[in-house]
Design a protein around this motif. Structure first.
Motif, PDB file in Angstrom:
ATOM      1  N   ALA A  87      43.373  42.813  26.732  1.00 19.64           N
ATOM      2  CA  ALA A  87      43.177  41.423  27.173  1.00 19.64           C
ATOM      3  C   ALA A  87      42.345  41.398  28.508  1.00 19.64           C
ATOM      4  O   ALA A  87      41.670  40.481  28.440  1.00 19.64           O
ATOM      5  CB  ALA A  87      44.655  40.982  27.359  1.00 19.64           C
ATOM      6  N   ALA A  88      42.645  42.079  29.419  1.00 15.66           N
ATOM      7  CA  ALA A  88      41.894  42.136  30.735  1.00 15.66           C
ATOM      8  C   ALA A  88      40.338  42.407  30.260  1.00 15.66           C
ATOM      9  O   ALA A  88      39.304  41.785  30.920  1.00 15.66           O
ATOM     10  CB  ALA A  88      42.297  43.035  31.442  1.00 15.66           C
ATOM     11  N   CYS A  89      40.047  43.256  29.552  1.00 12.38           N
ATOM     12  CA  CYS A  89      38.632  43.694  29.055  1.00 12.38           C
ATOM     13  C   CYS A  89      38.005  42.339  28.358  1.00 12.38           C
ATOM     14  O   CYS A  89      36.957  41.965  29.120  1.00 12.38           O
ATOM     15  CB  CYS A  89      38.817  44.758  28.325  1.00 12.38           C
ATOM     16  SG  CYS A  89      36.848  45.179  27.420  1.00 12.38           S
TER      17      CYS A  89
ATOM     18  N   ASP B  11      24.811  43.014  23.379  1.00 10.97           N
ATOM     19  CA  ASP B  11      24.492  41.636  22.862  1.00 10.97           C
ATOM     20  C   ASP B  11      24.674  41.514  21.502  1.00 10.97           C
ATOM     21  O   ASP B  11      23.919  41.847  20.724  1.00 10.97           O
ATOM     22  CB  ASP B  11      23.018  41.547  23.423  1.00 10.97           C
ATOM     23  CG  ASP B  11      22.512  40.050  23.774  1.00 10.97           C
ATOM     24  OD1 ASP B  11      23.680  39.674  24.314  1.00 10.97           O
ATOM     25  OD2 ASP B  11      21.349  39.982  23.930  1.00 10.97           O
ATOM     26  N   ALA B  12      25.882  40.664  21.201  1.00  9.82           N
ATOM     27  CA  ALA B  12      26.161  40.800  19.799  1.00  9.82           C
ATOM     28  C   ALA B  12      27.269  39.903  19.423  1.00  9.82           C
ATOM     29  O   ALA B  12      27.950  39.420  20.367  1.00  9.82           O
ATOM     30  CB  ALA B  12      26.651  42.221  19.123  1.00  9.82           C
ATOM     31  N   VAL B  13      27.589  39.392  18.093  1.00  4.10           N
ATOM     32  CA  VAL B  13      28.871  38.746  17.755  1.00  4.10           C
ATOM     33  C   VAL B  13      29.660  39.959  17.773  1.00  4.10           C
ATOM     34  O   VAL B  13      29.689  40.796  16.689  1.00  4.10           O
ATOM     35  CB  VAL B  13      28.514  37.888  16.521  1.00  4.10           C
ATOM     36  CG1 VAL B  13      29.827  37.220  15.978  1.00  4.10           C
ATOM     37  CG2 VAL B  13      27.485  36.992  16.809  1.00  4.10           C
ATOM     38  N   ILE B  14      30.879  39.826  18.245  1.00  4.90           N
ATOM     39  CA  ILE B  14      31.850  40.884  18.444  1.00  4.90           C
ATOM     40  C   ILE B  14      32.959  40.432  17.749  1.00  4.90           C
ATOM     41  O   ILE B  14      33.727  39.344  18.038  1.00  4.90           O
ATOM     42  CB  ILE B  14      32.242  41.334  19.720  1.00  4.90           C
ATOM     43  CG1 ILE B  14      31.066  42.116  20.400  1.00  4.90           C
ATOM     44  CG2 ILE B  14      33.001  42.602  19.617  1.00  4.90           C
ATOM     45  CD1 ILE B  14      30.924  42.506  21.791  1.00  4.90           C
ATOM     46  N   THR B  15      33.308  41.037  16.583  1.00  4.49           N
ATOM     47  CA  THR B  15      34.742  40.673  15.852  1.00  4.49           C
ATOM     48  C   THR B  15      35.902  41.373  16.165  1.00  4.49           C
ATOM     49  O   THR B  15      35.555  42.932  15.753  1.00  4.49           O
ATOM     50  CB  THR B  15      34.409  40.288  14.486  1.00  4.49           C
ATOM     51  OG1 THR B  15      33.746  41.334  13.625  1.00  4.49           O
ATOM     52  CG2 THR B  15      33.749  39.086  14.347  1.00  4.49           C
ATOM     53  N   THR B  16      36.947  40.939  16.698  1.00  2.00           N
ATOM     54  CA  THR B  16      38.204  42.098  16.869  1.00  2.00           C
ATOM     55  C   THR B  16      39.048  42.094  15.947  1.00  2.00           C
ATOM     56  O   THR B  16      39.025  41.328  15.029  1.00  2.00           O
ATOM     57  CB  THR B  16      38.805  41.502  18.093  1.00  2.00           C
ATOM     58  OG1 THR B  16      39.248  40.342  17.975  1.00  2.00           O
ATOM     59  CG2 THR B  16      37.926  41.549  19.343  1.00  2.00           C
ATOM     60  N   GLY B  17      40.025  43.133  15.965  1.00  2.00           N
ATOM     61  CA  GLY B  17      41.013  42.929  15.156  1.00  2.00           C
ATOM     62  C   GLY B  17      42.221  42.278  15.396  1.00  2.00           C
ATOM     63  O   GLY B  17      42.151  42.043  16.603  1.00  2.00           O
ATOM     64  N   GLY B  18      43.085  41.916  14.315  1.00  2.00           N
ATOM     65  CA  GLY B  18      44.200  40.787  15.200  1.00  2.00           C
ATOM     66  C   GLY B  18      45.207  41.457  16.050  1.00  2.00           C
ATOM     67  O   GLY B  18      45.581  40.773  16.668  1.00  2.00           O
ATOM     68  N   GLY B  19      45.181  42.727  16.190  1.00  2.00           N
ATOM     69  CA  GLY B  19      46.041  43.079  17.295  1.00  2.00           C
ATOM     70  C   GLY B  19      45.178  43.568  18.519  1.00  2.00           C
ATOM     71  O   GLY B  19      45.796  43.894  19.678  1.00  2.00           O
ATOM     72  N   THR B  20      44.045  43.310  18.657  1.00  2.00           N
ATOM     73  CA  THR B  20      43.069  44.201  19.705  1.00  2.00           C
ATOM     74  C   THR B  20      43.658  43.336  20.939  1.00  2.00           C
ATOM     75  O   THR B  20      43.763  44.167  22.080  1.00  2.00           O
ATOM     76  CB  THR B  20      41.658  43.794  19.490  1.00  2.00           C
ATOM     77  OG1 THR B  20      41.267  44.106  18.214  1.00  2.00           O
ATOM     78  CG2 THR B  20      40.820  44.282  20.623  1.00  2.00           C
ATOM     79  N   PRO B  21      44.013  42.096  21.071  1.00  2.00           N
ATOM     80  CA  PRO B  21      44.276  41.434  22.511  1.00  2.00           C
ATOM     81  C   PRO B  21      45.725  41.816  23.063  1.00  2.00           C
ATOM     82  O   PRO B  21      45.911  41.418  23.923  1.00  2.00           O
ATOM     83  CB  PRO B  21      44.387  39.874  22.074  1.00  2.00           C
ATOM     84  CG  PRO B  21      43.328  39.811  21.040  1.00  2.00           C
ATOM     85  CD  PRO B  21      43.616  40.931  20.042  1.00  2.00           C
ATOM     86  N   MET B  22      46.380  42.511  21.950  1.00  2.00           N
ATOM     87  CA  MET B  22      47.845  42.679  22.354  1.00  2.00           C
ATOM     88  C   MET B  22      48.128  43.744  23.598  1.00  2.00           C
ATOM     89  O   MET B  22      48.964  43.726  24.317  1.00  2.00           O
ATOM     90  CB  MET B  22      48.749  42.905  21.193  1.00  2.00           C
ATOM     91  CG  MET B  22      48.682  42.061  20.051  1.00  2.00           C
ATOM     92  SD  MET B  22      49.144  40.426  20.983  1.00  2.00           S
ATOM     93  CE  MET B  22      48.024  39.359  20.175  1.00  2.00           C
ATOM     94  N   ARG B  23      47.292  44.663  23.444  1.00  2.00           N
ATOM     95  CA  ARG B  23      47.223  45.467  24.617  1.00  2.00           C
ATOM     96  C   ARG B  23      46.813  44.904  26.003  1.00  2.00           C
ATOM     97  O   ARG B  23      45.749  44.277  26.122  1.00  2.00           O
ATOM     98  CB  ARG B  23      46.233  46.837  24.570  1.00  2.00           C
ATOM     99  CG  ARG B  23      47.120  48.004  23.925  1.00  2.00           C
ATOM    100  CD  ARG B  23      45.958  49.050  23.562  1.00  2.00           C
ATOM    101  NE  ARG B  23      45.475  49.671  24.993  1.00  2.00           N
ATOM    102  CZ  ARG B  23      45.414  50.992  24.938  1.00  2.00           C
ATOM    103  NH1 ARG B  23      45.555  51.943  23.803  1.00  2.00           N
ATOM    104  NH2 ARG B  23      44.860  51.558  26.010  1.00  2.00           N
ATOM    105  N   ASP B  24      47.609  45.254  27.079  1.00  2.00           N
ATOM    106  CA  ASP B  24      47.186  44.391  28.283  1.00  2.00           C
ATOM    107  C   ASP B  24      45.905  44.840  28.792  1.00  2.00           C
ATOM    108  O   ASP B  24      44.929  44.090  29.176  1.00  2.00           O
ATOM    109  CB  ASP B  24      48.131  44.648  29.289  1.00  2.00           C
ATOM    110  CG  ASP B  24      49.545  44.080  29.386  1.00  2.00           C
ATOM    111  OD1 ASP B  24      49.480  43.338  28.387  1.00  2.00           O
ATOM    112  OD2 ASP B  24      50.419  44.632  30.058  1.00  2.00           O
ATOM    113  N   ASP B  25      45.223  45.912  28.576  1.00  2.00           N
ATOM    114  CA  ASP B  25      43.872  46.391  29.140  1.00  2.00           C
ATOM    115  C   ASP B  25      42.762  45.824  28.424  1.00  2.00           C
ATOM    116  O   ASP B  25      41.826  45.474  28.796  1.00  2.00           O
ATOM    117  CB  ASP B  25      44.006  48.035  29.289  1.00  2.00           C
ATOM    118  CG  ASP B  25      44.281  48.742  27.945  1.00  2.00           C
ATOM    119  OD1 ASP B  25      44.708  48.374  27.218  1.00  2.00           O
ATOM    120  OD2 ASP B  25      44.374  50.046  28.367  1.00  2.00           O
TER     121      ASP B  25
END
Ligand code: S3P
Length: 164
Positions: free
Chosen positions: A86-88, A70-84
């Motif tokens: 992105a699915a997550c 339960d938080a504001v989660i900030t990702t890295g610019g490359g995080t969504p690039m892996r398919d798994d």
């Protein structure tokens, strides 16, 4: 309340994440910071000593370990690039917000920052190409996109909170 911020480097994820977390009186979890804490090394050192693949594995693990928080989660610019990853993100059930900016804004903000090994090896044209190659993925995982260039940080937060 969970909110996830995604987007290219220097689009304001960390800054807006901090503001949002303060307004919501919630924790901010920054995946880059999580990785640095786990590895005990700064991001450029992780890349230079162990390579990008190692960084991406660590990033994947940090995402899996924190996506349910339960938080504001900030990702890295490359995080969504892996398919798994992105699915997550898509299956997380949390609003995923894409912060976008013009390449000129990004180039200005990155400036001489030595803490971004991916950006450091690219000129402005290379950064633009990388952003273009990632854009459809960012848009696929996100449920709201905000063009941030002309907005003040508080206005960006307002738009996010209105949506959530
Ligand atoms: C990266 C972005 C960085 C950091 C790492 C790799 C990327 O995060 O995770 O340097 O591949 O775009 P920011 O988007 O917070 O700069």
């Amino acid at each position: 309340m969970r909110i996830v911020l995604v987007g290219f480097m220097a689009c304001g994820k960390t800054t807006i994440g901090q503001l949002l977390a303060a307004r919501l009186k919630q924790r901010q979890i920054d995946l880059d910071e999580e990785i640095v804490a786990r590895e005990g090394l700064a991001i450029p050192e992780i890349f230079s000593r162990f390579g990008e693949e190692h960084f991406r594995l660590s990033e994947h693990q940090a995402l899996l370990d924190n996506i349910g928080q339960d938080a504001v989660i900030t990702t890295g610019g490359g995080t969504p690039m892996r398919d798994d990853n992105a699915a997550c993100l898509i299956n997380s059930g949390a609003p995923v917000i894409l912060l976008d900016a013009e390449i000129s804004t990004i180039v200005d903000r990155i400036g001489n920052d030595r803490n971004r090994p991916i950006a450091n090896k690219l000129d402005p044209a290379g950064l633009e190409k990388l952003k273009a190659s990632r854009q459809s993925r960012y848009e696929r995982v996100a449920s709201l996109k905000i063009q941030t260039d002309q907005l003040r940080p508080e206005e960006i937060c307002d738009q996010i909170l209105d949506f959530c």
